[in-house]
Design a protein around this motif. Sequence first.
Motif, PDB file in Angstrom:
ATOM      1  N   GLY A  39       0.840  -1.191   0.000  1.00 41.13           N
ATOM      2  CA  GLY A  39       0.000   0.000   0.000  1.00 41.13           C
ATOM      3  C   GLY A  39       0.871   1.236   0.000  1.00 41.13           C
ATOM      4  N   SER A  40       0.253   2.378  -0.118  1.00 34.63           N
ATOM      5  CA  SER A  40       1.006   3.633  -0.147  1.00 34.63           C
ATOM      6  C   SER A  40       1.783   3.861   1.140  1.00 34.63           C
ATOM      7  N   ARG A  41       1.275   3.278   2.221  1.00 34.27           N
ATOM      8  CA  ARG A  41       1.951   3.396   3.505  1.00 34.27           C
ATOM      9  C   ARG A  41       1.476   2.262   4.399  1.00 34.27           C
ATOM     10  N   LEU A  42       2.383   1.646   5.129  1.00 33.29           N
ATOM     11  CA  LEU A  42       2.042   0.559   6.026  1.00 33.29           C
ATOM     12  C   LEU A  42       0.943   0.986   6.989  1.00 33.29           C
ATOM     13  N   GLY A  43      -0.086   0.175   7.080  1.00 34.81           N
ATOM     14  CA  GLY A  43      -1.198   0.463   7.976  1.00 34.81           C
ATOM     15  C   GLY A  43      -2.245   1.380   7.387  1.00 34.81           C
ATOM     16  N   ALA A  44      -2.030   1.833   6.159  1.00 38.53           N
ATOM     17  CA  ALA A  44      -2.987   2.743   5.525  1.00 38.53           C
ATOM     18  C   ALA A  44      -3.611   2.107   4.288  1.00 38.53           C
ATOM     19  N   ALA A  84      -6.961   5.373   3.431  1.00 40.69           N
ATOM     20  CA  ALA A  84      -5.899   5.619   2.446  1.00 40.69           C
ATOM     21  C   ALA A  84      -4.965   6.712   2.941  1.00 40.69           C
ATOM     22  N   PHE A  85      -3.683   6.524   2.743  1.00 40.44           N
ATOM     23  CA  PHE A  85      -2.712   7.546   3.142  1.00 40.44           C
ATOM     24  C   PHE A  85      -2.757   8.708   2.160  1.00 40.44           C
ATOM     25  N   TYR A  86      -2.685   8.385   0.866  1.00 45.47           N
ATOM     26  CA  TYR A  86      -2.796   9.404  -0.175  1.00 45.47           C
ATOM     27  C   TYR A  86      -4.221   9.327  -0.716  1.00 45.47           C
ATOM     28  N   LYS A  87      -5.019  10.303  -0.421  1.00 48.35           N
ATOM     29  CA  LYS A  87      -6.450  10.253  -0.727  1.00 48.35           C
ATOM     30  C   LYS A  87      -6.763  10.323  -2.216  1.00 48.35           C
ATOM     31  N   THR A  88      -5.805  10.727  -3.029  1.00 48.04           N
ATOM     32  CA  THR A  88      -6.071  10.878  -4.459  1.00 48.04           C
ATOM     33  C   THR A  88      -5.519   9.734  -5.308  1.00 48.04           C
ATOM     34  N   VAL A  89      -4.778   8.810  -4.730  1.00 51.64           N
ATOM     35  CA  VAL A  89      -4.193   7.718  -5.518  1.00 51.64           C
ATOM     36  C   VAL A  89      -4.544   6.351  -4.937  1.00 51.64           C
ATOM     37  N   TRP A  90      -5.670   6.251  -4.284  1.00 53.86           N
ATOM     38  CA  TRP A  90      -6.112   4.984  -3.699  1.00 53.86           C
ATOM     39  C   TRP A  90      -6.251   3.878  -4.749  1.00 53.86           C
ATOM     40  N   GLN A  91      -6.485   4.278  -6.015  1.00 57.68           N
ATOM     41  CA  GLN A  91      -6.642   3.286  -7.079  1.00 57.68           C
ATOM     42  C   GLN A  91      -5.391   2.423  -7.235  1.00 57.68           C
ATOM     43  N   GLN A  92      -4.231   3.011  -6.960  1.00 59.81           N
ATOM     44  CA  GLN A  92      -2.992   2.245  -7.087  1.00 59.81           C
ATOM     45  C   GLN A  92      -2.920   1.149  -6.027  1.00 59.81           C
ATOM     46  N   ASP A  93      -3.288   1.478  -4.793  1.00 61.74           N
ATOM     47  CA  ASP A  93      -3.311   0.476  -3.734  1.00 61.74           C
ATOM     48  C   ASP A  93      -4.306  -0.629  -4.067  1.00 61.74           C
ATOM     49  N   MET A  94      -5.470  -0.245  -4.545  1.00 61.08           N
ATOM     50  CA  MET A  94      -6.511  -1.217  -4.872  1.00 61.08           C
ATOM     51  C   MET A  94      -6.069  -2.119  -6.031  1.00 61.08           C
TER      52      MET A  94
END
Length: 172
Positions: A39-44, A84-94
């Motif tokens: 994810g963009s950040r551990l725990g997020a 989500a840590f970065y609210k605008t790039v959650w699609q990448q984590d998903m």
Amino acid sequence: MADFEEIIKIRRSIREYEDKEVEDEKIEKILRAGMQAPGSRLGAEPWEFLIIKNKEVLTKIGEIKPRVTNAPVAILLIANIERAFYKTVWQQDMSAAAENMLLEAVNLGLGGLWNGVAPDEERMGKIADIVGLPKDDNLKPFCIITLGYPAEGWENKFMDKFDESRIHYETY
């Protein structure tokens, strides 16, 4: 367990399945694989998952995403933007979670298909309504992964997609 390099090479989009139930143990392993994604950040990590086996619900979703109708099971990946840590790039984590899930499906002898939902707001809203997702701007349907045992002619198999002309070094 199959060889990881082999799994990556043979994974294909499987669009037709046998009329056979997918075992709950395999679904859990697929969910665990999704949750192991970076994810963009551990725990997020923003992901949540909704397992759908009900044929009526699958048929309703199939009116929007036709390939869902005949799947034995579908998993809706839902982004919880609050996590989500970065609210605008959650699609990448998903996306990372979705790909992990599809690879694990192959590892377990299953086929899968990524059915896009986001970023089409209308489609996201319709899917949210069908599955009873709370009216919350923080919960966003991302994609639906259908899973099942591949029907005859739809097996995971190697297709060489390597194209050296798409590789560049240092500058374009």
